[in-house]
Design an enzyme around this catalytic site. Structure first.
Site, PDB file in Angstrom:
ATOM      1  N   ARG A  94      17.666  38.885  39.000  1.00 49.26           N
ATOM      2  CA  ARG A  94      18.616  38.877  40.135  1.00 49.26           C
ATOM      3  C   ARG A  94      19.829  39.753  39.834  1.00 49.26           C
ATOM      4  N   GLY A 134      31.029  49.976  36.845  1.00 48.72           N
ATOM      5  CA  GLY A 134      31.920  49.763  35.697  1.00 48.72           C
ATOM      6  C   GLY A 134      33.333  49.429  36.125  1.00 48.72           C
ATOM      7  N   ARG A 247      28.843  38.479  44.595  1.00 48.26           N
ATOM      8  CA  ARG A 247      29.103  37.034  44.454  1.00 48.26           C
ATOM      9  C   ARG A 247      28.308  36.259  45.501  1.00 48.26           C
ATOM     10  N   GLN A 283      14.053   4.313  34.988  1.00 50.31           N
ATOM     11  CA  GLN A 283      15.204   4.417  35.899  1.00 50.31           C
ATOM     12  C   GLN A 283      16.211   5.468  35.435  1.00 50.31           C
ATOM     13  N   GLU A 367      31.373  38.225  37.509  1.00 47.43           N
ATOM     14  CA  GLU A 367      31.726  38.184  38.944  1.00 47.43           C
ATOM     15  C   GLU A 367      32.860  37.201  39.211  1.00 47.43           C
TER      16      GLU A 367
HETATM   17  P1  TGC Z   1      45.517  41.001  44.281  1.00 51.19           P
HETATM   18  O1  TGC Z   1      46.929  41.559  44.327  1.00 51.19           O
HETATM   19  O2  TGC Z   1      45.294  39.601  44.685  1.00 51.19           O
HETATM   20  O3  TGC Z   1      44.572  41.939  45.149  1.00 51.19           O
HETATM   21  C1  TGC Z   1      44.612  43.354  45.074  1.00 51.19           C
HETATM   22  C2  TGC Z   1      44.084  43.870  46.407  1.00 51.19           C
HETATM   23  O4  TGC Z   1      42.713  43.484  46.556  1.00 51.19           O
HETATM   24  C3  TGC Z   1      42.567  42.628  47.712  1.00 51.19           C
HETATM   25  N1  TGC Z   1      41.593  41.591  47.346  1.00 51.19           N
HETATM   26  C4  TGC Z   1      40.352  41.568  47.825  1.00 51.19           C
HETATM   27  N2  TGC Z   1      39.736  42.361  48.708  1.00 51.19           N
HETATM   28  C5  TGC Z   1      38.448  42.084  49.001  1.00 51.19           C
HETATM   29  N3  TGC Z   1      37.792  41.054  48.412  1.00 51.19           N
HETATM   30  C6  TGC Z   1      38.378  40.242  47.517  1.00 51.19           C
HETATM   31  N4  TGC Z   1      37.695  39.260  46.955  1.00 51.19           N
HETATM   32  C7  TGC Z   1      39.721  40.493  47.187  1.00 51.19           C
HETATM   33  N5  TGC Z   1      40.600  39.908  46.332  1.00 51.19           N
HETATM   34  C8  TGC Z   1      41.749  40.590  46.453  1.00 51.19           C
HETATM   35  C9  TGC Z   1      43.957  42.087  47.984  1.00 51.19           C
HETATM   36  O5  TGC Z   1      44.091  41.714  49.329  1.00 51.19           O
HETATM   37  C10 TGC Z   1      44.819  43.278  47.615  1.00 51.19           C
HETATM   38  O6  TGC Z   1      44.731  44.209  48.680  1.00 51.19           O
HETATM   39  P2  TGC Z   1      45.956  45.191  49.016  1.00 51.19           P
HETATM   40  O7  TGC Z   1      45.509  45.895  50.240  1.00 51.19           O
HETATM   41  O8  TGC Z   1      47.138  44.290  49.210  1.00 51.19           O
HETATM   42  O9  TGC Z   1      46.106  46.087  47.834  1.00 51.19           O
HETATM   43  O10 TGC Z   1      44.930  41.295  42.843  1.00 51.19           O
HETATM   44  P3  TGC Z   1      45.227  40.606  41.449  1.00 51.19           P
HETATM   45  O11 TGC Z   1      45.361  41.708  40.460  1.00 51.19           O
HETATM   46  O12 TGC Z   1      46.343  39.620  41.552  1.00 51.19           O
HETATM   47  O13 TGC Z   1      43.838  39.879  41.130  1.00 51.19           O
HETATM   48  C11 TGC Z   1      43.271  38.912  41.908  1.00 51.19           C
HETATM   49  C12 TGC Z   1      41.999  38.380  41.199  1.00 51.19           C
HETATM   50  C13 TGC Z   1      42.346  37.707  39.881  1.00 51.19           C
HETATM   51  C14 TGC Z   1      41.398  37.357  42.161  1.00 51.19           C
HETATM   52  C15 TGC Z   1      41.001  39.553  40.970  1.00 51.19           C
HETATM   53  O14 TGC Z   1      41.495  40.465  40.061  1.00 51.19           O
HETATM   54  C16 TGC Z   1      39.660  39.098  40.480  1.00 51.19           C
HETATM   55  O15 TGC Z   1      38.800  38.745  41.297  1.00 51.19           O
HETATM   56  N6  TGC Z   1      39.404  39.102  39.131  1.00 51.19           N
HETATM   57  C17 TGC Z   1      38.079  38.834  38.579  1.00 51.19           C
HETATM   58  C18 TGC Z   1      37.427  40.131  38.161  1.00 51.19           C
HETATM   59  C19 TGC Z   1      35.951  40.103  38.332  1.00 51.19           C
HETATM   60  O16 TGC Z   1      35.376  39.306  39.049  1.00 51.19           O
HETATM   61  N7  TGC Z   1      35.285  41.057  37.726  1.00 51.19           N
HETATM   62  C20 TGC Z   1      33.858  41.196  37.912  1.00 51.19           C
HETATM   63  C21 TGC Z   1      33.365  42.510  37.364  1.00 51.19           C
HETATM   64  S1  TGC Z   1      31.789  43.025  38.005  1.00 51.19           S
HETATM   65  C22 TGC Z   1      30.700  41.940  37.329  1.00 51.19           C
HETATM   66  O17 TGC Z   1      31.033  41.002  36.709  1.00 51.19           O
HETATM   67  C23 TGC Z   1      29.274  42.227  37.607  1.00 51.19           C
HETATM   68  S2  TGC Z   1      28.154  41.136  36.902  1.00 51.19           S
HETATM   69  C24 TGC Z   1      26.850  41.542  37.855  1.00 51.19           C
HETATM   70  C25 TGC Z   1      25.548  41.007  37.503  1.00 51.19           C
HETATM   71  O18 TGC Z   1      24.992  41.343  36.429  1.00 51.19           O
HETATM   72  O19 TGC Z   1      24.982  40.302  38.384  1.00 51.19           O
HETATM   73  P1  FAD Z   2      38.710  37.201  30.069  1.00 48.75           P
HETATM   74  O1  FAD Z   2      39.224  37.759  31.364  1.00 48.75           O
HETATM   75  O2  FAD Z   2      39.369  37.638  28.815  1.00 48.75           O
HETATM   76  O3  FAD Z   2      38.764  35.606  30.163  1.00 48.75           O
HETATM   77  C1  FAD Z   2      38.581  34.766  29.029  1.00 48.75           C
HETATM   78  C2  FAD Z   2      38.903  33.329  29.461  1.00 48.75           C
HETATM   79  O4  FAD Z   2      40.255  33.257  29.931  1.00 48.75           O
HETATM   80  C3  FAD Z   2      38.036  32.866  30.626  1.00 48.75           C
HETATM   81  O5  FAD Z   2      37.732  31.493  30.501  1.00 48.75           O
HETATM   82  C4  FAD Z   2      38.923  33.085  31.830  1.00 48.75           C
HETATM   83  O6  FAD Z   2      38.604  32.285  32.952  1.00 48.75           O
HETATM   84  C5  FAD Z   2      40.268  32.716  31.242  1.00 48.75           C
HETATM   85  N1  FAD Z   2      41.371  33.313  32.023  1.00 48.75           N
HETATM   86  C6  FAD Z   2      41.653  34.636  32.200  1.00 48.75           C
HETATM   87  N2  FAD Z   2      42.704  34.782  33.016  1.00 48.75           N
HETATM   88  C7  FAD Z   2      43.093  33.527  33.379  1.00 48.75           C
HETATM   89  C8  FAD Z   2      44.117  32.988  34.214  1.00 48.75           C
HETATM   90  N3  FAD Z   2      44.952  33.793  34.900  1.00 48.75           N
HETATM   91  N4  FAD Z   2      44.221  31.651  34.337  1.00 48.75           N
HETATM   92  C9  FAD Z   2      43.336  30.826  33.682  1.00 48.75           C
HETATM   93  N5  FAD Z   2      42.351  31.250  32.878  1.00 48.75           N
HETATM   94  C10 FAD Z   2      42.235  32.594  32.731  1.00 48.75           C
HETATM   95  N6  FAD Z   2      31.591  43.686  34.511  1.00 48.75           N
HETATM   96  C11 FAD Z   2      31.447  44.808  35.268  1.00 48.75           C
HETATM   97  O7  FAD Z   2      32.419  45.468  35.623  1.00 48.75           O
HETATM   98  N7  FAD Z   2      30.195  45.239  35.620  1.00 48.75           N
HETATM   99  C12 FAD Z   2      29.071  44.591  35.241  1.00 48.75           C
HETATM  100  O8  FAD Z   2      27.966  45.007  35.605  1.00 48.75           O
HETATM  101  C13 FAD Z   2      29.197  43.409  34.444  1.00 48.75           C
HETATM  102  N8  FAD Z   2      28.089  42.763  33.994  1.00 48.75           N
HETATM  103  C14 FAD Z   2      28.226  41.714  33.106  1.00 48.75           C
HETATM  104  C15 FAD Z   2      27.097  41.158  32.507  1.00 48.75           C
HETATM  105  C16 FAD Z   2      27.233  40.133  31.577  1.00 48.75           C
HETATM  106  C17 FAD Z   2      26.015  39.583  30.912  1.00 48.75           C
HETATM  107  C18 FAD Z   2      28.520  39.640  31.267  1.00 48.75           C
HETATM  108  C19 FAD Z   2      28.680  38.518  30.281  1.00 48.75           C
HETATM  109  C20 FAD Z   2      29.642  40.185  31.852  1.00 48.75           C
HETATM  110  C21 FAD Z   2      29.517  41.239  32.764  1.00 48.75           C
HETATM  111  N9  FAD Z   2      30.648  41.874  33.320  1.00 48.75           N
HETATM  112  C22 FAD Z   2      30.506  42.988  34.090  1.00 48.75           C
HETATM  113  C23 FAD Z   2      31.972  41.471  32.893  1.00 48.75           C
HETATM  114  C24 FAD Z   2      32.475  40.191  33.559  1.00 48.75           C
HETATM  115  O9  FAD Z   2      32.849  40.428  34.877  1.00 48.75           O
HETATM  116  C25 FAD Z   2      33.668  39.690  32.732  1.00 48.75           C
HETATM  117  O10 FAD Z   2      33.136  39.194  31.517  1.00 48.75           O
HETATM  118  C26 FAD Z   2      34.468  38.620  33.450  1.00 48.75           C
HETATM  119  O11 FAD Z   2      35.131  39.152  34.577  1.00 48.75           O
HETATM  120  C27 FAD Z   2      35.483  37.960  32.515  1.00 48.75           C
HETATM  121  O12 FAD Z   2      36.215  38.887  31.798  1.00 48.75           O
HETATM  122  P2  FAD Z   2      36.345  38.780  30.194  1.00 48.75           P
HETATM  123  O13 FAD Z   2      35.000  38.602  29.638  1.00 48.75           O
HETATM  124  O14 FAD Z   2      37.164  39.930  29.753  1.00 48.75           O
HETATM  125  O15 FAD Z   2      37.115  37.427  29.969  1.00 48.75           O
END
Ligand code: TGC
Ligand code: FAD
Length: 388
Positions: A94, A134, A247, A283, A367
């Site tokens: 997935r 990335g 997500r 149970q 995510e």
């Molecule tokens: P913040 O100031 O709240 O927002 C910046 C701008 O972004 C807008 N925004 C969104 N827009 C669309 N969808 C959302 N979910 C949005 N969340 C925020 C917001 O309105 C603002 O827009 P503008 O026009 O005012 O500039 O940003 P912040 O820096 O305070 O961060 C908010 C936070 C913590 C929720 C965000 O940084 C976050 O979601 N952090 C988590 C990062 C994350 O999820 N990384 C994932 C990496 S990719 C991955 O993991 C792929 S795994 C895939 C797989 O293998 O399946």
């Molecule tokens: P950190 O951000 O350092 O967090 C560490 C801990 O601190 C967590 O428990 C977190 O919840 C906590 N924490 C952080 N900030 C706060 C806060 N403000 N308040 C409370 N707790 C907090 N990323 C991509 O861009 N593309 C990909 O394709 C992708 N694929 C991935 C595949 C795998 C198998 C994995 C494991 C990760 C992947 N990622 C990818 C990265 C993934 O999105 C990050 O690992 C994730 O966003 C968390 O970041 P981090 O690992 O740096 O942890």
């Protein structure tokens, strides 16, 4: 009366259209034929078979909910149900489909130029070109706004420097969507494999998501023309909007992993005899099975509700957070509990629950971690952003 599919409990299939059911069954058959017999081996070897990509393309699940450019253009619910069946096979499968369709292709589809779309999307939909996304860096995961990767102008070109970490498909991708800081804010760039200065490394020794390739992207003065920039992406909101798409798939996908864990555990509990009775007749076992079935069915209903909102065009990011937080948390707890019912047998790859549980540890983190989604919901409820 006895049940092998725990999702029959609330007759959730009765809420689907004929077309949605057909798509779900087609993907389930593919997983039964092409994934389930081999997935334990892929997991053990720590590999994802690249040759599956064109088969997934033929199945129509790559960029499935996007319109045009060779994509299937299905409803969001149909895409979710496909994710559910794929993740019932393995979260790594997935993940491959999520990253390809919802992150790499979606970023081009939503923010790319017509030339970029025509060049990449049809090949990506067919599984002939693999994409990655990335955003995360070694020092910035939850907080991508502070990313270090920089893109600076050099005449008409851009020079990119930085490192991206934990990138699904990173070291097998033909095209990488990479997000970088510029003096005007965050921008997205398309970097084809082989571009000078761009290298990748596969991350080894993973204990989770082993049937998936995870890599590092190293950008050492990568020179790109301005035509490699995604022209529609103008702030952090652009990559975050792509995350909503992936997500969404996880909300359904996690219920697939949980369903597979629970149905294999139900089979086992009905046939495993201790103290002269099937363990399903105790149970304490029934309490576990009933609690898990209730959690699974409510997670599936939540996924379907959010899918209907997405198809109606009203789904909000904080609602996606509710689904991702709840369904991954519940799926992980179900997979772990299933393992206890399997006893010693549960620690091998012969049974799926511990493999799913190990995978779901990654799904809980990527995510947006469960803490980040909690804070998104907290922000929505209170008006106070508690991230910083
Ligand atoms: P913040 O100031 O709240 O927002 C910046 C701008 O972004 C807008 N925004 C969104 N827009 C669309 N969808 C959302 N979910 C949005 N969340 C925020 C917001 O309105 C603002 O827009 P503008 O026009 O005012 O500039 O940003 P912040 O820096 O305070 O961060 C908010 C936070 C913590 C929720 C965000 O940084 C976050 O979601 N952090 C988590 C990062 C994350 O999820 N990384 C994932 C990496 S990719 C991955 O993991 C792929 S795994 C895939 C797989 O293998 O399946
Ligand atoms: P950190 O951000 O350092 O967090 C560490 C801990 O601190 C967590 O428990 C977190 O919840 C906590 N924490 C952080 N900030 C706060 C806060 N403000 N308040 C409370 N707790 C907090 N990323 C991509 O861009 N593309 C990909 O394709 C992708 N694929 C991935 C595949 C795998 C198998 C994995 C494991 C990760 C992947 N990622 C990818 C990265 C993934 O999105 C990050 O690992 C994730 O966003 C968390 O970041 P981090 O690992 O740096 O942890």
């Amino acid at each position: 009366m006895t049940m092998t599919d725990p999702l029959e409990l609330l007759d959730i299939a009765g809420l689907l259209s004929d077309e949605e059911r057909q798509i779900q069954e087609t993907v389930a058959r593919f997983v039964a034929d092409r994934v389930r017999p081999y997935v334990a081996e892929w997991f053990e070897e720590g590999t994802f078979p690249r040759e599956l990509a064109p088969e997934l393309g033929k199945l129509g699940v790559l960029g499935m909910h996007l319109d045009g450019y060779g994509c299937a253009g299905t409803s969001a619910v149909a895409y979710g149900l496909a994710c559910l069946e794929l993740e019932a096979g393995d979260s790594g499968l997935r993940s491959f489909v999520s990253v390809q369709g919802s992150l790499a292709m979606f970023s081009i589809w939503k923010y790319g130029s017509e030339e970029q779309k025509l060049e990449w999307l049809p090949r990506m939909a067919a599984g002939e070109a693999i994409g990655c996304f990335g955003l995360t860096e070694p020092d910035f995961g939850s907080d991508p706004a502070n990313m270090r990767t920089r893109a600076v102008r050099d005449g008409d070109d851009w020079i990119l420097t930085g490192t991206k970490m934990w990138i699904t498909n990173g070291s097998i991708a033909d095209i990488a969507t990479v997000w970088a800081q510029t003096e005007d804010g965050i921008r997205g760039f398309l970097i084809p494999r082989g571009t000078p200065g761009f290298t990748t490394r596969t991350i080894k020794q993973k204990l989770s998501l082993r049937a998936s390739i995870t890599g590092e992207l190293i950008l050492d003065g990568v020179r790109l023309p301005d035509s490699a920039r995604l022209p529609g992406a103008r702030s952090l909101g652009a990559p975050l909007s792509c995350l909503n798409e992936a997500r969404f798939g996880i909300i359904f996908g996690a219920t697939g992993a949980a369903r597979d864990a629970l149905s294999s555990t139900l089979d086992y509990a009905k046939t495993r005899v201790q103290f002269d009775r099937p363990i399903a007749a105790f149970q304490l076992t029934q309490e576990k099975l009933a609690n898990m079935a209730v959690d699974l069915n409510t997670a599936a209903l939540l996924a379907l509700h959010l899918g209907r909102l997405k198809d109606a065009g009203t789904l909000k990011p904080h609602q996606v957070s509710v689904g991702k937080l709840n369904n991954v948390r519940k799926a992980l707890s179900i997979a772990r509990e299933c393992r206890t019912i399997l006893g010693g047998s549960g620690i091998t790859l012969e049974y799926s629950p511990l493999r799913h549980a190990n995978n779901l540890e990654s799904v809980l983190t990527y995510e947006g971690t469960s803490e980040i989604h909690t804070l998104v919901i907290g922000h929505t409820l209170t008006g106070h952003a508690a991230y910083r």
